[in-house]
Design a protein around this motif. Structure first.
Motif, mmCIF file in Angstrom:
data_model
loop_
_atom_site.group_PDB
_atom_site.id
_atom_site.type_symbol
_atom_site.label_atom_id
_atom_site.label_comp_id
_atom_site.label_asym_id
_atom_site.label_seq_id
_atom_site.Cartn_x
_atom_site.Cartn_y
_atom_site.Cartn_z
ATOM 1 N N PRO A 217 0.738 -1.237 0.025
ATOM 2 C CA PRO A 217 -0.339 -0.123 0.060
ATOM 3 C C PRO A 217 0.846 1.067 -0.108
ATOM 4 C CG PRO A 217 0.025 -1.023 2.079
ATOM 5 C CD PRO A 217 0.761 -2.021 1.273
ATOM 6 N N TYR A 218 0.351 2.371 -0.432
ATOM 7 C CA TYR A 218 1.027 3.749 -0.688
ATOM 8 C C TYR A 218 1.514 4.099 0.799
ATOM 9 C CZ TYR A 218 2.325 8.180 -2.369
ATOM 10 O OH TYR A 218 3.001 9.146 -2.972
ATOM 11 N N GLY A 219 2.641 4.143 0.938
ATOM 12 C CA GLY A 219 3.199 4.680 2.386
ATOM 13 C C GLY A 219 4.721 5.517 2.116
ATOM 14 N N TRP A 220 5.203 5.725 3.114
ATOM 15 C CA TRP A 220 6.474 6.676 2.967
ATOM 16 C C TRP A 220 7.836 5.976 3.231
ATOM 17 C CZ3 TRP A 220 5.310 11.025 0.727
ATOM 18 C CH2 TRP A 220 3.894 11.335 0.883
ATOM 19 N N GLY A 221 8.039 5.202 4.040
ATOM 20 C CA GLY A 221 9.515 4.733 3.987
ATOM 21 C C GLY A 221 9.946 4.699 5.273
ATOM 22 N N SER A 222 11.273 4.433 5.309
ATOM 23 C CA SER A 222 12.177 4.262 6.394
ATOM 24 C C SER A 222 12.908 5.401 6.720
ATOM 25 C CB SER A 222 12.767 2.669 6.623
ATOM 26 O OG SER A 222 11.846 1.812 6.624
ATOM 27 N N PHE A 223 12.655 6.273 7.678
ATOM 28 C CA PHE A 223 13.787 7.416 7.802
ATOM 29 C C PHE A 223 13.107 8.099 9.121
ATOM 30 C CE2 PHE A 223 10.069 10.224 6.676
ATOM 31 C CZ PHE A 223 9.426 9.562 5.941
ATOM 32 N N ALA A 224 13.816 9.074 9.735
ATOM 33 C CA ALA A 224 13.123 9.897 10.795
ATOM 34 C C ALA A 224 13.035 8.773 12.083
ATOM 35 C CB ALA A 224 12.146 10.595 10.569
ATOM 36 N N SER A 225 13.724 7.826 12.189
ATOM 37 C CA SER A 225 13.383 6.901 13.340
ATOM 38 C C SER A 225 12.139 6.549 13.407
ATOM 39 C CB SER A 225 14.078 7.496 14.682
ATOM 40 O OG SER A 225 15.481 7.807 14.583
ATOM 41 N N ARG A 226 11.486 5.881 12.774
ATOM 42 C CA ARG A 226 9.921 5.818 12.551
ATOM 43 C C ARG A 226 9.346 4.512 12.384
ATOM 44 N NH1 ARG A 226 7.410 6.443 7.767
ATOM 45 N NH2 ARG A 226 5.966 7.961 8.340
ATOM 46 N N GLY A 227 10.284 3.702 11.805
ATOM 47 C CA GLY A 227 9.714 2.264 11.466
ATOM 48 C C GLY A 227 9.056 1.422 12.480
ATOM 49 N N ALA A 228 9.835 1.335 13.467
ATOM 50 C CA ALA A 228 9.066 0.439 14.833
ATOM 51 C C ALA A 228 7.977 0.948 15.225
ATOM 52 C CB ALA A 228 10.092 0.228 15.733
ATOM 53 N N VAL A 229 7.811 2.686 15.256
ATOM 54 C CA VAL A 229 6.621 3.091 15.910
ATOM 55 C C VAL A 229 5.596 3.290 15.005
ATOM 56 C CG1 VAL A 229 5.883 5.272 16.797
ATOM 57 C CG2 VAL A 229 8.180 4.751 17.330
ATOM 58 N N ILE A 230 5.776 3.665 13.542
ATOM 59 C CA ILE A 230 4.423 3.780 12.766
ATOM 60 C C ILE A 230 4.326 2.586 12.021
ATOM 61 C CG2 ILE A 230 3.638 5.280 11.122
ATOM 62 C CD1 ILE A 230 5.406 7.654 12.082
ATOM 63 N N ALA A 231 5.287 2.047 11.304
ATOM 64 C CA ALA A 231 5.075 0.650 10.566
ATOM 65 C C ALA A 231 4.758 -0.166 11.603
ATOM 66 C CB ALA A 231 6.115 0.232 9.778
ATOM 67 N N GLY A 232 5.225 -0.161 12.806
ATOM 68 C CA GLY A 232 4.840 -1.141 14.081
ATOM 69 C C GLY A 232 3.519 -0.930 14.168
ATOM 70 N N GLY A 233 2.972 0.172 14.614
ATOM 71 C CA GLY A 233 1.899 0.510 15.097
ATOM 72 C C GLY A 233 0.690 0.291 14.179
ATOM 73 N N ALA A 234 1.048 0.308 12.778
ATOM 74 C CA ALA A 234 0.129 -0.042 11.980
ATOM 75 C C ALA A 234 -0.294 -1.296 11.511
ATOM 76 C CB ALA A 234 0.330 0.602 10.532
ATOM 77 N N THR A 235 0.837 -2.400 11.744
ATOM 78 C CA THR A 235 0.906 -3.751 11.836
ATOM 79 C C THR A 235 0.327 -4.365 12.765
ATOM 80 O OG1 THR A 235 3.084 -3.672 11.014
ATOM 81 C CG2 THR A 235 2.668 -5.658 11.905
ATOM 82 N N GLN A 236 0.322 -3.454 14.045
ATOM 83 C CA GLN A 236 -0.296 -4.117 15.380
ATOM 84 C C GLN A 236 -1.839 -3.761 15.172
ATOM 85 O OE1 GLN A 236 1.941 -3.355 19.017
ATOM 86 N NE2 GLN A 236 0.191 -2.513 19.790
ATOM 87 N N LEU A 237 -2.168 -2.778 14.676
ATOM 88 C CA LEU A 237 -3.571 -2.367 14.489
ATOM 89 C C LEU A 237 -4.064 -3.535 13.325
ATOM 90 C CD1 LEU A 237 -3.771 1.490 14.030
ATOM 91 C CD2 LEU A 237 -4.709 -0.069 15.680
ATOM 92 N N ALA A 238 -3.583 -3.542 12.321
ATOM 93 C CA ALA A 238 -3.908 -4.692 11.213
ATOM 94 C C ALA A 238 -4.013 -5.954 11.997
ATOM 95 C CB ALA A 238 -2.895 -4.543 10.069
#
Ligand SMILES: Cc1cc2nc3c(=O)[nH]c(=O)nc-3n(C[C@H](O)[C@H](O)[C@H](O)COP(=O)(O)OP(=O)(O)OC[C@H]3O[C@@H](n4cnc5c(N)ncnc54)[C@H](O)[C@@H]3O)c2cc1C
Lengths: 768, 286
Positions: free
Chosen positions: A525-546
């Motif tokens: 799906p459309y998304g942004w990427g890995s930068f700004a120390s965000r992967g675990a928080v944002i991709a992680g949060g979305a993964t958990q929700l999904a």
């Protein structure tokens, strides 16, 4: 249960260690080779570009061929940003040494390089603007008519109380510091392979990049093509560190070639190109003034921030990213009652700047933590006590720039680090060594790291393209494995492992049953990427929700099959349980897909879910302590010990967290001591090979000790905070403070990084 | 960073190699370890039309003691010297320096003679060759000559070697136990070319006075240079710490330093002072 939090080895590693990774250059078989001709001048007018007789099948592409191809022109709607344009290939002027001017295509890279050498470039050179001072000089060359005075960003924040704070201060500390220019130097340089598919007319661009979806949008826009006709794939990517976020001219050109000539075209950047023409960072000069009360309380801070951001503005973040991050985040982890600052981005005839691990925070932390040590000396206070007095202790805390600091452990991290470093023992060693003419020093750096921020933070910057959220699609196959498709695009951060751990826990599965799919715009799906120390928080949060949504579906289906209530169903050990009764999830999955007549009235015919996550952000924090020895005769600095107390909230995988800290600290030490991009006065790069630009080797990096604190963030779904950049943020300041401590008998004070041996010697010589 | 086109020859004998050199003259280049030549070609700073690869010539793969000299053939690799190749100060000095040459993989390919032929100003072997008085045996089709180190190094990357000549062997004196050899170099990262180095050799007489002294500096000028005044200042007296320090100070003033953006001249002198003193002190500490 509880895969999350374990030191699970990375599922990514075995293939990489066996040499079975697939990087862009590994996939290039059959493609024609592209070589870029790069400007030999920092500034000049293009008179002509002409090729001798091209061998059969070879091509020369210049700006004149690119009719209708738009320039790269990112937008920022605040801070007096002047939108400047970067042509894919220039027609009129060149703006830095290394700027692509033309492309040569041939059967092999060798041949392409031979032909490129024979191309005649006629350029009328102009007097370039190279340094910050050059750019500010009245009458200097204006790079872009849209940006008079070469001023591309001019952000100002001024609190009314600031002057009064300085008027009533007992002690004012003033400091001008300089941060040298750096190159992120990923182990794999840039590379792109554009291939035309004759059946569909689509193009697949395989590129060593960090943001495949953004790259696709950017290229489609420039070329005026349907975004749906472009697939961007990020295969194995050998490091990025921010350098591979930007939309570089080379990629749209490859796609243009593939469309125009209906074939496959590959460009593999060499190290020289990467060092002079990819993206640089961190060339900044800060003038700081801080007001303190006699008891050490910080009363106010003034900062004048100048950033040399090179010839163009990087897409999508813009060249505002460095100065504006410094502007917004200078207060750091300290209580600061009033603040006044100005931050400017200056265009020069040098390689464009782009984010690099930590962006401005290594420089900001260097400034702030030197200030703290200087203030402690001026006030006759213990530097630890001075910091403790000013660190934020009540959360949430709103900074003078309007950022909200969530629950953190600023004082605890400092205290733990100081205890672990055993300061009294160190001071005794330092004393003894000085008597032998050896100079040991200890330096500390306390900082916070804004991480895991979604669209609100980027929107506040006024960006024309606002990144931030992540979307995750999750589905269970009829055979019971789970596919997690993420818009983020990891390239060394180990997300395939950590996201599998998170999903496994929510679904009662093992990580080996979870496949994380990333780096392909056709499959994610459309998304942004890995930068700004965000992967675990944002991709992680979305993964958990999904995963939670999928778990809910599985529970509903299992409840029907076990004749229980959905609330009574627990997922564990690969099965759904209702008390003692259970059914394997593989069976549930099979029934949903293949015996849908029994279940489809519940949730339809599949086990697919999607979730989105867009958090406001959270601050991790850390304290770094460096112990160094300075050879006063040569200026050489040896780092004997490096200690990190890191608080990144809940650790999803401590092994991977440690690796992130190690890598960041190594880059931070290099920033402090070794790496610097240098230009001659005429704008020619002096550091075009790894013999001159000096990344560290293992021999220069000490063992790194890490102590983790885990202050869980209420601001993130996983409780995790980002930590990818922290190592690089704190290390330069800690090293600079340690060198200054070591050389205190000479009164030497480090205000310029890297602190090269030649600079340290000059300081010692001048001090005497 | 891809090499320009070239022809490639792989002679099996010294005679064949010399014939190829005679045929190709300026256009031909010997390929030994390739650790300097190949990167230079990749940067397109060198573009020989023909490469004459000597790696298959077994007779060049030698390193032996003979008549009080260590004879080092053209295929002796750096790695060979990591452990002393002869007992006594010469072997120990070579081993001391070897670990500073590049990194392990490079040392398994690069050759001692290749370093002398390439004549990088910061080559450890070149500095040692000058300090100890090496002698080069140079062959050309139908001819042979011996060139002393003092005449070998002419300028940056430039030696007395003619375009049609092969450096077949270099020899070093095997010093006796009355010699004290020292080595010190400074670089910013392990394995980098040195920003400055000093090689020292002192012969002590029975009274413990310095009877002969040689000091060579590397990485500081276009070629390795002898610090003659500094060396002379040590003669005829015991090598006391004060005298060593004074000699180091003389060495630091006695040459014309190369300068660049990262290494200003006065810094180069600082380094020479420190390295010379450390090399001298180290040689006497053992
Ligand atoms: C990353 C790196 C770091 C390095 N660091 C160091 C260092 O710290 N110190 C150091 O001293 N060196 C260093 N080197 C260079 C290395 O030691 C080379 O091996 C050496 O300089 C050349 O030896 P070679 O056998 O590889 O010669 P080649 O590269 O094969 O040849 C070099 C030149 O010498 C000529 N040549 C070679 N052999 C002969 C011969 N027998 N007769 C006539 N001409 C000949 C060739 O034609 C060519 O012009 C480094 C190299 C690299 C890549």
């Amino acid at each position: 249960m509880n895969w999350t939090g374990r030191r699970l080895p990375r599922t990514e590693d075995p293939a990489l260690l066996r040499g079975e990774g697939a990087f862009t250059a590994d996939l290039a078989a059959g493609a024609r080779a592209v070589r870029f001709l790069r400007s030999p001048y920092a500034a000049g007018r293009i008179l002509s570009i002409s090729a001798p007789d091209l061998p059969h099948g070879a091509l020369l592409v210049t700006g004149a061929d690119l009719e209708g191809v738009g320039p790269i022109r990112p937008e920022l709607f605040r801070f007096n940003y002047r939108a400047i344009s970067q042509p894919v290939l220039p027609r009129e002027r060149v703006h830095f040494v290394g700027q692509p001017m033309a492309a040569v295509v041939a059967a092999t890279p060798e041949e392409a390089e031979d032909i490129a050498e024979a191309v005649l470039l006629e350029i009328e050179p102009e007097d370039p603007v190279v340094t910050i001072d050059d750019a500010l000089r009245p009458g200097a060359l204006t790079l872009h008519p849209e940006a008079p005075g070469n001023l591309v960003v001019d952000g100002v924040i001024r609190h009314p109380g600031c002057e009064a704070a300085f008027a009533r201060a007992d002690c004012i500390v003033e400091l001008t510091l300089r941060s040298g220019r750096q190159n992120a130097t990923p182990m794999e340089a840039r590379a792109g392979l554009a291939a035309y598919d004759r059946a569909t007319g689509r193009i697949r661009l395989t590129a060593s990049c960090q943001m495949p979806h953004m790259l696709r949008t950017g290229i489609a826009t420039l070329l005026g093509m349907a975004e749906a006709d472009l697939q961007v794939v990020a295969p194995d990517v050998g490091g990025g560190f921010g350098q591979k976020m930007a939309l570089f001219p080379e990629y749209p050109l490859l796609v243009w070639l593939a469309r125009r000539h209906r074939g496959s075209f590959c460009w593999v950047e060499d190290r020289n190109e990467n060092l002079i023409a990819s993206a640089h960072s961190r060339e900044q000069r800060h003038h700081l003034r801080a007001a303190f009360a006699a008891d050490g309380t910080l009363l106010g801070l003034e900062a004048d921030i100048l950033a040399n951001t090179g010839a163009f503005s990087c897409y999508p973040t813009t060249c505002g990213v460095e100065p504006l991050m410094a502007l917004a985040e200078y207060p750091g982890p300290y209580r600061l009652p009033t603040y006044a600052a100005r931050a400017r981005a200056l265009a020069t005839n040098t390689c464009p700047a782009a984010p690099y691990r930590g962006v401005s925070r290594p420089v900001v932390t260097f400034g702030l933590e030197r200030l703290m040590d200087r203030a402690a000396a001026a006030l006759g206070m213990d530097p630890v006590a001075l910091r403790r007095r000013n660190l934020v202790t009540d959360f949430p805390h709103v900074t003078p720039t309007g950022l909200t600091l969530d629950q953190a452990s600023y004082v605890e991290a400092l205290d733990r680090a100081v205890a672990a470093a055993d300061l009294p023992a160190f001071r005794a060693r330092q004393e003894a060594a000085r008597r032998e003419g050896r100079y040991l020093g200890l330096g500390l750096a306390v900082f916070n790291e804004r991480t895991g921020y979604g669209t609100p933070a980027f929107a506040a910057r006024g960006m024309g393209i606002v990144p931030g959220y992540e979307v995750v699609d999750i589905a269970m196959t009829p055979a019971g494995e789970v596919e997690v498709r993420i818009g983020a695009s990891p390239h060394g951060q180990g997300l395939r492992t950590t996201l599998a751990q998170l999903a496994a826990d929510r679904l009662g599965l093992e990580p080996s049953q979870i496949r994380v799919i990333h780096g392909d715009t056709d499959r994610t799906p459309y998304g942004w990427g890995s930068f700004a120390s965000r992967g675990a928080v944002i991709a992680g949060g979305a993964t958990q929700l999904a995963a939670d949504k999928l778990a809910a579906r599985l529970r509903r289906a299992a409840a029907r099959l076990l004749q229980a209530e959905p609330e009574a169903i627990a997922l564990r050990d690969g099965a759904a349980w209702a008390g003692e009764a259970s059914i394997p999830l593989t069976e549930v999955a099979r029934r949903v897909h293949q015996r849908s007549e029994q279940l489809s009235d519940l949730d339809g015919f599949n086990l697919a879910e999607t979730a989105q996550y867009d958090p406001g952000g959270t601050f991790s924090n850390a304290c770094h302590i460096a112990e160094v020895e300075v050879d006063a005769e040569t200026g050489h600095v040896r780092v004997h010990r490096f200690l990190v107390v890191e608080d990144a909230g809940r650790l999803l995988n401590p092994l991977i967290a440690d690796g992130q800290v190690h890598g960041g600290v190594a880059q931070g030490i290099a920033n402090a001591l070794l790496e610097e991009v240098l230009y001659a006065a005429d704008g020619n790069p002096l550091t075009g090979s790894l013999a001159d630009y000096l990344p560290p080797s293992a021999a220069e990096i000490p063992p790194i000790e890490i102590i983790h604190l885990e202050t869980e963030s209420p601001e993130t779904l996983t409780g995790a905070k980002g930590l990818g950049e922290g190592g690089a943020i704190g290390a330069p300041a800690a090293i600079a403070n340690a060198i200054s401590d070591a050389l205190s008998p000479f009164g030497v004070d480090i205000a310029e990084l890297p602190a090269t041996p030649a600079r340290i010697r000059a300081l010692i010589r001048n001090a005497r | 960073m891809k090499c320009p086109p070239f022809d490639y020859h792989a002679p099996r004998s010294q005679a064949e190699a010399l014939a190829l050199l005679a045929r190709h003259g300026e256009e031909g280049k010997i390929l030994a370890g390739g650790q300097s030549l190949v990167p230079t070609m990749a940067f397109r700073l060198a573009r020989p039309a023909s490469l004459i690869d000597i790696n298959r010539i077994a007779e060049l793969d030698t390193c032996r003691a003979e008549a009080n000299r260590l004879r080092i053939g053209a295929l002796a690799r750096h790695a060979r010297f990591e452990r002393p190749v002869v007992p006594g100060p010469t072997g120990a000095l070579l081993a001391r320096a070897a670990e500073h040459i590049a990194h392990a993989p490079i040392r398994t390919r690069g050759t001692f003679c290749g370093s002398l032929a390439h004549a990088d100003p910061a080559s450890e072997w070149c500095c040692i060759a000058l300090a100890l008085g090496a002698e080069m045996r140079v062959l050309r089709e139908g001819g042979e000559r011996l060139v002393p180190a003092a005449d070998w190094f002419q300028a940056v990357f430039t030696t007395a070697l003619g375009p049609d000549e092969l450096l077949a062997e270099a020899s070093l004196p095997i010093l006796g136990p009355d010699w004290r050899c020292g080595f010190a170099e400074f670089n910013r990262r392990a394995g980098d070319f040195a920003l400055a180095m000093a090689v020292t050799a002192l012969r002590l007489d029975v009274a413990g006075h310095v009877a002969e002294a040689r000091i060579a500096l590397g990485g500081v000028a276009g070629t390795p240079v002898l610090a003659r005044e500094a060396a002379a200042s040590l003669l005829g007296a015991p090598p006391t710490p004060d005298r060593l320090r004074a000699a180091a100070a003389l060495a630091a003033e006695g040459f014309e330093p190369t300068e660049d953006a990262q290494v200003p001249a006065d810094y180069r002198r600082d380094l020479v002072r420190a390295m010379t003193r450390r090399a001298l002190e180290g040689s006497l500490a053992a």
